[in-house]
Design a protein around this motif. Structure first.
Motif, PDB file in Angstrom:
ATOM      1  N   SER B  28       0.674  -0.958  -0.349  1.00 15.44           N
ATOM      2  CA  SER B  28      -0.058   0.040   0.097  1.00 15.44           C
ATOM      3  C   SER B  28       1.001   1.566  -0.089  1.00 15.44           C
ATOM      4  O   SER B  28       0.538   2.183  -0.075  1.00 15.44           O
ATOM      5  CB  SER B  28      -0.418  -0.131   1.242  1.00 15.44           C
ATOM      6  N   MET B  29       2.624   1.560  -0.025  1.00 18.54           N
ATOM      7  CA  MET B  29       2.904   2.093   0.031  1.00 18.54           C
ATOM      8  C   MET B  29       3.347   2.527  -1.458  1.00 18.54           C
ATOM      9  O   MET B  29       3.817   4.076  -1.211  1.00 18.54           O
ATOM     10  CB  MET B  29       4.362   1.973   0.765  1.00 18.54           C
ATOM     11  N   PHE B  30       2.965   2.065  -2.542  1.00 18.50           N
ATOM     12  CA  PHE B  30       2.988   2.607  -3.072  1.00 18.50           C
ATOM     13  C   PHE B  30       2.968   3.157  -4.113  1.00 18.50           C
ATOM     14  O   PHE B  30       1.318   3.942  -3.604  1.00 18.50           O
ATOM     15  CB  PHE B  30       2.710   1.135  -4.196  1.00 18.50           C
ATOM     16  N   ASP B  31       3.294   4.622  -4.437  1.00 17.81           N
ATOM     17  CA  ASP B  31       2.474   5.540  -4.938  1.00 17.81           C
ATOM     18  C   ASP B  31       2.356   5.936  -6.438  1.00 17.81           C
ATOM     19  O   ASP B  31       1.515   7.705  -6.893  1.00 17.81           O
ATOM     20  CB  ASP B  31       2.852   7.336  -4.213  1.00 17.81           C
ATOM     21  N   TYR B  32       3.222   5.548  -7.373  1.00 18.41           N
ATOM     22  CA  TYR B  32       3.466   5.846  -8.133  1.00 18.41           C
ATOM     23  C   TYR B  32       3.297   4.159  -9.293  1.00 18.41           C
ATOM     24  O   TYR B  32       3.652   3.508  -9.231  1.00 18.41           O
ATOM     25  CB  TYR B  32       3.678   6.559  -8.822  1.00 18.41           C
ATOM     26  N   PHE B  33       2.288   4.457 -10.575  1.00 17.07           N
ATOM     27  CA  PHE B  33       2.601   2.885 -10.756  1.00 17.07           C
ATOM     28  C   PHE B  33       2.557   3.107 -12.583  1.00 17.07           C
ATOM     29  O   PHE B  33       2.136   4.391 -13.587  1.00 17.07           O
ATOM     30  CB  PHE B  33       0.467   2.963 -10.915  1.00 17.07           C
ATOM     31  N   SER B  51      -0.609   8.298 -10.956  1.00 18.78           N
ATOM     32  CA  SER B  51      -0.407   8.440  -9.713  1.00 18.78           C
ATOM     33  C   SER B  51      -1.488   7.793  -8.805  1.00 18.78           C
ATOM     34  O   SER B  51      -2.543   7.889  -8.731  1.00 18.78           O
ATOM     35  CB  SER B  51      -0.951  10.092  -9.642  1.00 18.78           C
ATOM     36  N   SER B  52      -1.443   7.849  -7.516  1.00 25.09           N
ATOM     37  CA  SER B  52      -2.453   6.688  -6.975  1.00 25.09           C
ATOM     38  C   SER B  52      -3.045   7.743  -6.093  1.00 25.09           C
ATOM     39  O   SER B  52      -4.462   7.378  -5.833  1.00 25.09           O
ATOM     40  CB  SER B  52      -0.964   6.152  -5.528  1.00 25.09           C
ATOM     41  N   ILE B  53      -3.816   9.295  -6.866  1.00 23.04           N
ATOM     42  CA  ILE B  53      -4.450  10.025  -6.537  1.00 23.04           C
ATOM     43  C   ILE B  53      -5.447  10.255  -7.176  1.00 23.04           C
ATOM     44  O   ILE B  53      -6.378  11.014  -6.893  1.00 23.04           O
ATOM     45  CB  ILE B  53      -3.540  11.689  -5.861  1.00 23.04           C
ATOM     46  N   ASN B  67      -7.238   1.103  -9.244  1.00 22.32           N
ATOM     47  CA  ASN B  67      -8.618   1.070  -7.969  1.00 22.32           C
ATOM     48  C   ASN B  67      -7.525   0.559  -6.567  1.00 22.32           C
ATOM     49  O   ASN B  67      -7.245  -1.028  -6.219  1.00 22.32           O
ATOM     50  CB  ASN B  67      -9.575  -0.115  -8.487  1.00 22.32           C
ATOM     51  N   LYS B  68      -7.728   1.884  -6.161  1.00 25.00           N
ATOM     52  CA  LYS B  68      -6.629   1.473  -5.117  1.00 25.00           C
ATOM     53  C   LYS B  68      -6.780   0.596  -3.770  1.00 25.00           C
ATOM     54  O   LYS B  68      -6.177   0.307  -2.958  1.00 25.00           O
ATOM     55  CB  LYS B  68      -6.721   2.944  -4.003  1.00 25.00           C
TER      56      LYS B  68
END
Lengths: 113, 110
Positions: B28-33, B51-53, B67-68
């Protein structure tokens, strides 16, 4: 503007020899990453370097493998006393350090016979 | 410990139809894909990122959905073209390095 340059493209070594893989990052890029792709597998992180510093080597095997990124010249991934299991494609990537995307080189395919 | 998983090693799609490639992650610490495309004997090339946002990013024929809550992302290619035949890698960014999935080989059938 040349991309990430890796050489040689193909390298054949006998068991017990040394392999030296070179990577010249893109102009303006100061961050270099090495990844290894074994047959039928994904890309595995090996090491992350900045000029003259190893930032993260958590993916490097403890024995026989080393990496450097000197102040002048390319980054070098060195494998001593190669074994058949070292046969793989080794990819280098570089980034300017201010974003998340890398640019990859075309890789060096190491074959140990 | 495979933190990024692509459970489909291969996918075949008719030309002109939609290709959907899937990727799951555990950290869950991944912030960019990111998605990379790779042809044989070449290095991976960057395709699209998110981005995770965000939950969607679109670039031409390529759209990535995130889908976070499910820790799942997907790449949609529409319409699929023969030149899209390649291996696609999903990657997640964390601790200044990318963690890659094992790849999905996409074949577009003319």
């Amino acid at each position: 503007n040349a991309g990430v340059m890796q050489n040689p493209r193909h390298l054949v070594r006998r068991r017990g020899q040394e392999a030296r893989l070179r990577c010249s990052p893109m102009k303006g890029h100061s961050h270099v990453y090495w990844y290894r792709q074994l047959p039928e597998e994904g890309l595995k992180f090996m090491v992350y370097l900045q000029k003259e510093n190893i930032i993260d080597e958590s993916g490097m095997p403890k024995e026989r493998f080393s990496a450097e990124f000197p102040k002048e010249g390319p980054s070098i991934l060195r494998i001593q006393q190669v074994v058949r299991g070292d046969s793989a494609a080794y990819f280098c990537a570089s980034s300017p350090g201010d974003d998340y995307g890398y640019t990859f080189g075309s890789g060096t395919r190491l074959t140990v016979v | 410990d495979q933190q990024v998983k692509q459970n489909s090693p291969s996918l075949s799609v008719q030309e002109g139809r939609i290709s959907i490639l899937n990727c799951d992650y555990t950290n869950s610490m991944f912030d960019y894909f990111l998605w990379y495309k790779k042809y044989p004997a070449e290095g991976p090339t960057f395709l699209i990122s998110i981005s995770s946002i965000k939950d969607k990013n679109e670039d031409g024929r390529f759209t990535v959905f995130l889908n976070k809550s499910a820790k799942h992302l997907s790449l949609h290619i529409v319409p699929s073209q023969p030149g899209d035949s390649a291996v696609y890698f999903c990657a997640a960014s964390g601790n200044e390095k990318l963690t890659f999935g094992t790849g999905t080989r996409l074949t577009i059938i003319p």
